[in-house]
Design a protein around this motif. Structure first.
Motif, PDB file in Angstrom:
ATOM      1  N   MET A   1       0.823  -1.116  -0.170  1.00 22.08           N
ATOM      2  CA  MET A   1       0.006  -0.022   0.179  1.00 22.08           C
ATOM      3  C   MET A   1       0.874   1.232  -0.026  1.00 22.08           C
ATOM      4  N   LEU A   2       0.384   2.283  -0.572  1.00 25.58           N
ATOM      5  CA  LEU A   2       1.061   3.389  -0.688  1.00 25.58           C
ATOM      6  C   LEU A   2       0.564   4.533   0.331  1.00 25.58           C
ATOM      7  N   LEU A   3       1.597   5.127   0.998  1.00 19.75           N
ATOM      8  CA  LEU A   3       1.184   5.931   2.083  1.00 19.75           C
ATOM      9  C   LEU A   3       1.560   7.424   2.171  1.00 19.75           C
ATOM     10  N   PRO A   4       0.751   8.252   2.939  1.00 19.14           N
ATOM     11  CA  PRO A   4       1.512   9.864   2.959  1.00 19.14           C
ATOM     12  C   PRO A   4       2.783   9.674   3.759  1.00 19.14           C
ATOM     13  N   ARG A   5       3.628  10.376   3.245  1.00 22.24           N
ATOM     14  CA  ARG A   5       5.102  10.670   3.758  1.00 22.24           C
ATOM     15  C   ARG A   5       4.947  11.811   4.730  1.00 22.24           C
TER      16      ARG A   5
ATOM     17  N   HIS B   1       8.184  -0.387  -5.173  1.00 27.68           N
ATOM     18  CA  HIS B   1       7.494   0.916  -5.009  1.00 27.68           C
ATOM     19  C   HIS B   1       8.276   1.811  -3.881  1.00 27.68           C
TER      20      HIS B   1
ATOM     21  N   ASN C   1      -6.150   2.936   6.569  1.00 25.89           N
ATOM     22  CA  ASN C   1      -6.546   2.617   5.225  1.00 25.89           C
ATOM     23  C   ASN C   1      -7.098   1.295   5.208  1.00 25.89           C
TER      24      ASN C   1
ATOM     25  N   CYS D   1     -10.729   1.972   6.419  1.00 20.63           N
ATOM     26  CA  CYS D   1     -11.282   2.582   5.463  1.00 20.63           C
ATOM     27  C   CYS D   1     -11.964   1.528   4.201  1.00 20.63           C
TER      28      CYS D   1
ATOM     29  N   HIS E   1     -12.190   7.895   2.439  1.00 26.34           N
ATOM     30  CA  HIS E   1     -11.287   8.614   3.301  1.00 26.34           C
ATOM     31  C   HIS E   1      -9.921   7.952   3.598  1.00 26.34           C
ATOM     32  N   MET E   2      -9.532   7.111   2.532  1.00 29.19           N
ATOM     33  CA  MET E   2      -8.176   6.581   2.739  1.00 29.19           C
ATOM     34  C   MET E   2      -7.020   7.779   2.491  1.00 29.19           C
ATOM     35  N   LEU E   3      -6.025   7.517   3.206  1.00 28.08           N
ATOM     36  CA  LEU E   3      -4.886   8.337   2.936  1.00 28.08           C
ATOM     37  C   LEU E   3      -3.808   8.241   1.711  1.00 28.08           C
ATOM     38  N   LEU E   4      -3.486   9.101   1.464  1.00 28.82           N
ATOM     39  CA  LEU E   4      -2.738   8.974  -0.306  1.00 28.82           C
ATOM     40  C   LEU E   4      -1.472   9.760  -0.005  1.00 28.82           C
ATOM     41  N   PRO E   5      -0.250   9.273  -0.755  1.00 27.40           N
ATOM     42  CA  PRO E   5       0.881   9.955  -0.738  1.00 27.40           C
ATOM     43  C   PRO E   5       0.624  11.220  -1.616  1.00 27.40           C
ATOM     44  N   ARG E   6       1.210  12.430  -1.098  1.00 25.47           N
ATOM     45  CA  ARG E   6       0.894  13.551  -2.233  1.00 25.47           C
ATOM     46  C   ARG E   6       2.015  13.575  -3.375  1.00 25.47           C
TER      47      ARG E   6
ATOM     48  N   HIS F   1     -10.039  15.132   7.452  1.00 28.47           N
ATOM     49  CA  HIS F   1      -8.639  14.565   7.130  1.00 28.47           C
ATOM     50  C   HIS F   1      -8.019  15.457   6.110  1.00 28.47           C
TER      51      HIS F   1
ATOM     52  N   ASN G   1      -4.260   1.102  -3.860  1.00 24.34           N
ATOM     53  CA  ASN G   1      -4.245   0.503  -2.429  1.00 24.34           C
ATOM     54  C   ASN G   1      -5.525  -0.283  -2.481  1.00 24.34           C
TER      55      ASN G   1
ATOM     56  N   ALA H   1       1.601   3.079 -10.448  1.00 21.20           N
ATOM     57  CA  ALA H   1       1.549   2.778  -9.103  1.00 21.20           C
ATOM     58  C   ALA H   1       2.044   1.502  -8.572  1.00 21.20           C
ATOM     59  N   LEU H   2       1.213   0.390  -9.492  1.00 21.31           N
ATOM     60  CA  LEU H   2       1.641  -0.886  -8.886  1.00 21.31           C
ATOM     61  C   LEU H   2       2.624  -1.436  -9.299  1.00 21.31           C
TER      62      LEU H   2
END
Lengths: 313, 313
Positions: free
Chosen positions: A171-175, A188, A232, A235, B170-175, B188, B232, B270-271
């Motif tokens: 899974m990709l996450l906010p840094r 990744h 995540n 969610c 409401h999943m958190l994602l990398p910016r 969020h 994700n 992304a994958l």
């Protein structure tokens, strides 16, 4: 550790891990486990699987006929019973193991014996469902935070498979602002596994997880990123419980309890009260828990996969 | 649009949306839909639900007895049949609707008629499973990318509920580096919904989605963030297909097909080839698809929830 319920039968179990294969014979965890052995995984599947078969046959001669077999395997694996490669480890980069037919070797040696085959993390999830922290639940997740990061899940009372199988560790996450660690995932970079596996923690700090000082700031990052990943998962899957296993979840010198408390606080922070449920607020200690079966979750999971075959007959 | 299968019966359906309530009577989509009407949601649940009941009763007088009812509702909702608030909208910030008993009003008016109740996105998922882009699948996700962002899912042939219900938006994602837009989610900030809902796109650009020029850089960000979220979801649920619905998925002046192609390319990026399956590579056009039922996915979903009640009798 619970005694095995009396309706469980004698089974053979194989936890096929990336660094070792653990075999066991018995009816369940604790006193139910009559014998166990482990072998280094190495790079010669045929030889290793012959040793596994020989050991299981030897145990059968001592303890009686094995009524079912269970394999909880590292992956990626082919879980589709109709596939010609069902029971294979497929596209692993691990030397020697690409397209290894793990289930076929045991099936040939134990003709007619029901055999359950699933991912290591789905096996561990089923083990915790049968004898551990998830008894009675229909929807939960078992995470391993160790050499790799991955998760198995039960949804609506059944293990989750889908198109291939979950790969939640990627899974990709906010840094975190200011964190420029590149991550160790070859695919990744800074995915969850790339940021939070044991090798990632070592690459970030130069120190192994078990030796990392309790006040090292890397523990805060580990807790924060892992909490975001669990947010995540919450969610996407809305599990009733999240079991966090694997060696790194022990928190090294920080300790398991303090590491869990940090992850729980960061999880509440990440969700920020949007989804309203006591388990995501005051009762979060019941939502995010360690595995009841501890380091035996994997091999007990293989035993549970075997018992499940009997129940499905 | 398909004709309804002949074994479907006459049902009443309510898509309870945050801006409008859409009611329908019939056996299914297309020619199967005998009558429909929509009402603005407003802030008076009791009055609105009385209008819904009156309309359904009137249709029943014209077309015959309704054999089941289905409600696909905005949320959060209580989906646990054993709960005293089953069928309620619960903690919504929407004026007037907190703790509104949506299902109870219809149940009282149609005593003895089976009633299905689920989230709007689970309803749409079931509609696509019954008549649309997901027929024959056991594991898939239906996403709405619109005023809000959310998703419903089927896992192992059953709609996913879990502890509460999924809140995938409401999943958190990398910016994206350099993107300092704060996001519009009050909980969020820059979660998926905070970055990619219609209101988020408007807040970012000052332009509504349908008017945004095809070459506006915000479309690239929308495609990239949405692709990360779908990556994700792929890691967590391993769906066989992802249906991307909602008004924003039409891509405004860019167009649906070009928006989908960008999301698909970003998803492969992304994958990055980690999970090996044709649907995540050469055949990705079959993995990420628009809803077959188009803008009728919601109300058809409510019809499908009703039909499902009949099947479960």
């Amino acid at each position: 550790m619970t005694a095995a319920p009396s309706n469980d039968v004698l089974v053979g179990a194989l936890e096929a891990g990336g660094s070792k294969f653990v075999c066991a014979v018995g009816t369940g965890p604790g006193d139910g486990m009559l014998a166990r052995i482990s072998f280094p995984t190495g790079d010669r599947p045929a030889e290793l699987l012959s040793m596994v078969v020989d050991w299981l046959k030897d145990q059968e001669a001592r303890h009686g006929r094995l009524r079912a077999l269970g394999i909880a395997s590292f992956g990626p694996v082919d879980l589709h019973p109709s596939s010609p490669r069902y029971g294979f480890i497929t596209s692993t980069p691990k030397a020697g193991w690409r397209n290894a037919d793990v289930a076929g070797r045991l099936r040939a040696a134990f003709a007619g014996v029901p055999l359950g085959f699933d991912t290591d993390v789905n096996g561990a999830a089923l083990g915790e469902h049968t004898w551990g922290s998830a008894t009675g639940l229909s929807d939960f997740v078992y995470i391993t935070l160790g050499t790799g990061v991955g998760a198995g899940a039960m949804v609506g009372g059944r293990l989750l498979h889908g198109l291939v199988h979950p790969e939640m560790g990627h899974m990709l996450l906010p840094r975190e602002p200011g964190d420029d660690f590149q991550g160790v995932c070859p695919y990744h970079g800074a995915c969850w596994e790339g940021l939070c596996s044991g090798p990632a923690l070592h690459a970030r700090t130069g120190i192994r997880a078990e030796d990392l000082p309790p006040d090292h700031p890397a523990w805060d990052l580990m807790a924060r990123y892992t909490a975001r990943a669990i947010a995540n998962i919450t969610c996407v899957l809305s599990p009733q419980r999240v079991i966090l296993g694997g060696s790194v979840r022990k928190g090294g010198r920080l300790g398991e309890e303090r590491f869990f408390q940090r992850v729980r606080e960061e999880l509440k922070h990440a969700l920020n009260g949007y989804i309203i449920h006591p388990f995501l607020d005051a009762d979060i200690d019941y939502y995010l828990v360690p595995p009841f079966l501890g380091d035996d979750a994997g091999v007990c999971g293989a035993m549970a996969l075997a018992q499940d075959q009997r129940k499905n007959l």
